[in-house]
Design an enzyme around this catalytic site. Structure first.
Site, PDB file in Angstrom:
ATOM      1  N   GLY A   6      -8.049 -20.990 -18.631  1.00 12.87           N
ATOM      2  CA  GLY A   6      -8.078 -22.058 -17.648  1.00 12.87           C
ATOM      3  C   GLY A   6      -9.468 -22.355 -17.123  1.00 12.87           C
ATOM      4  N   GLY A   7     -10.486 -21.681 -17.667  1.00 18.25           N
ATOM      5  CA  GLY A   7     -11.862 -21.902 -17.247  1.00 18.25           C
ATOM      6  C   GLY A   7     -12.623 -22.748 -18.250  1.00 18.25           C
ATOM      7  N   ASP A   9     -15.253 -21.937 -20.076  1.00 17.28           N
ATOM      8  CA  ASP A   9     -15.734 -21.256 -21.275  1.00 17.28           C
ATOM      9  C   ASP A   9     -14.689 -21.269 -22.396  1.00 17.28           C
ATOM     10  OD1 ASP A   9     -18.163 -20.681 -20.061  1.00 17.28           O
ATOM     11  OD2 ASP A   9     -17.424 -18.799 -19.228  1.00 17.28           O
ATOM     12  N   SER A  10     -13.489 -20.802 -22.115  1.00 20.30           N
ATOM     13  CA  SER A  10     -12.464 -20.785 -23.161  1.00 20.30           C
ATOM     14  C   SER A  10     -12.047 -22.191 -23.555  1.00 20.30           C
ATOM     15  CB  SER A  10     -11.246 -19.968 -22.704  1.00 20.30           C
ATOM     16  OG  SER A  10     -10.698 -20.485 -21.506  1.00 20.30           O
ATOM     17  N   LEU A  29      -2.186 -16.024 -21.546  1.00 21.32           N
ATOM     18  CA  LEU A  29      -1.383 -14.815 -21.414  1.00 21.32           C
ATOM     19  C   LEU A  29      -0.845 -14.710 -19.997  1.00 21.32           C
ATOM     20  CD1 LEU A  29      -3.600 -12.243 -23.341  1.00 21.32           C
ATOM     21  CD2 LEU A  29      -1.898 -13.855 -24.210  1.00 21.32           C
ATOM     22  N   CYS A  98      -8.788  -4.495 -20.689  1.00 23.38           N
ATOM     23  CA  CYS A  98      -8.030  -5.687 -21.069  1.00 23.38           C
ATOM     24  C   CYS A  98      -8.503  -6.210 -22.419  1.00 23.38           C
ATOM     25  CB  CYS A  98      -8.177  -6.754 -19.993  1.00 23.38           C
ATOM     26  SG  CYS A  98      -7.176  -8.232 -20.283  1.00 23.38           S
ATOM     27  N   CYS A 196      -9.025  -9.669 -11.558  1.00 27.64           N
ATOM     28  CA  CYS A 196      -8.043 -10.753 -11.567  1.00 27.64           C
ATOM     29  C   CYS A 196      -6.750 -10.388 -10.852  1.00 27.64           C
ATOM     30  CB  CYS A 196      -7.761 -11.198 -13.001  1.00 27.64           C
ATOM     31  SG  CYS A 196      -6.852 -10.005 -14.012  1.00 27.64           S
TER      32      CYS A 196
END
Length: 357
Positions: A6-7, A9-10, A29, A98, A196
């Site tokens: 949701g940022g 970068d991705s 995810l 993670c 997070c």
């Protein structure tokens, strides 16, 4: 398959792959435990807002988008590890756990089982195959201020073979410009820096909520073993801490060690924080199958720590002895130590202690 948080970068990683001709599928995810959903307005990578942002980006790019339920695995592999590590007197790095267990472990396995060739993320790092070494290599990203190779040292060769890191050769400013050019709503979105799954208070509040009954007060000792006071529980202290100790000794003192066997916080003078040797467990190597004894490296003992010259000595059972040329301040068990040669990631491990076990 692009892991979309949701940022910006991705989201831009998905743009670049689509431009390069890949068949792109976006996934987010679902990690947050069912019985404790994140507040709807939170902007972290686990939040409901993040899912909405990722879905909007996927719609603009006209790519399929799915939300995958990894809640139970995240609870076990990341949250439980995070809590247990603090209870053992360590300071963990949940993002590395993670990456290792969720993104490049379970998600990659899921993608491969579905017939996909690669997963991709928005990490700032570079990977390629070196014909001479016959190995995939990992290197720092072009943007020094955003480089995330430190958090990726756990990559195996199999994982690197099926992972794409599209942002490795880009600056953050360029990434935002690309996102803006595509009209992505996340182009100017602020970055998320927090843990997070800790959305209220700080990590100490979270630990109290999750494991309060296991957190016990105990003695504060000096390095000679003399009792100086009482602490509230090992998870509330970290190596290098000076404030909040509740001691009036007439001179500065710092936390130099946490001793879970005695449930003791050990304090000492500033100079006692500096150590030249550390031992690390669970080492993973990328540049070599196993580094030669006496290999010269630059090592980072924390994500934001400066690199320091050191010599690497592999030990049995996946452990390593690392000798620094100059003493390093506040070497912290539980944190990752990552080894470099120039821009290349040699590998890394979890800091165990500063003395032989």
């Amino acid at each position: 398959m692009v892991a979309m948080s949701g940022g910006v970068d991705s989201s831009t990683a998905a743009v670049l792959l689509k431009e390069a001709g890949y068949e792109v599928i976006g996934v987010t995810l679902a990690l947050w435990p069912e019985d404790a959903p994140p507040p709807p307005g939170e902007s972290g990578c686990c939040s409901l807002l993040a899912v909405d942002d990722a879905r909007r980006v996927a719609n603009i790019l006209d790519i399929p988008y799915y939300v995958l339920n990894f809640r139970d695995l995240f609870e076990h592999e990341v949250i439980d590890y995070f809590v247990a590590s603090y209870l053992e007197g360590e300071t963990p790095n949940p993002c590395i756990a993670c990456n290792r267990r969720i993104k490049f472990g379970a998600l990659l396995a899921k993608a491969r089982a579905l017939g996909m060739d690669y997963i991709a993320t928005g990490h700032y790092a570079r990977r390629w195959y070196d014909q001479e070494k016959e190995r995939y290599l990992l290197a720092r990203g072009r943007d020094d201020s955003k480089d995330q190779s430190y958090a990726l040292y756990t990559f195996t060769q199999e994982q690197l073979a099926h992972t794409l890191l599209p942002l490795g050769d880009y600056l953050k400013t360029e990434v935002r410009e690309i996102a803006a050019r595509y009209g992505l709503p996340v182009a100017r979105k602020a970055e998320s820096q927090e843990i997070c799954f800790v959305t209220q208070g700080d990590y100490r509040d979270y630990l109290q909520q999750r494991a309060g009954s296991a957190i016990r007060p105990g003695p504060i000792l000096d390095t000679a073993g003399r009792v100086l006071g009482q602490h509230r529980g090992l998870p509330f202290y970290t190596i290098g801490q000076r404030k909040g100790l509740g001691l009036a000794l007439g001179k500065p003192c710092f936390v130099v060690a946490l001793d879970p066997e005695r449930n003791a916080v050990i304090v000492g003078a500033k100079e006692e924080l500096a150590q030249r040797v550390l031992y690390a467990r669970d080492n993973n190597y990328i540049l070599w199958v196993e580094p030669p004894a006496g290999a010269r490296v630059q090592a980072k003992i924390r994500y934001r720590a400066p690199e320091a010259a050191a010599t690497l000595y592999p030990q049995p059972e996946g452990r390593t002895r690392l000798e620094f040329d100059e003493p390093q301040r506040a070497i912290t068990p539980g944190q990752a130590v990552v080894y470099y040669q120039d821009d290349l990631v040699v590998g890394g491990g979890t800091i165990e202690n500063t003395s032989q076990i």
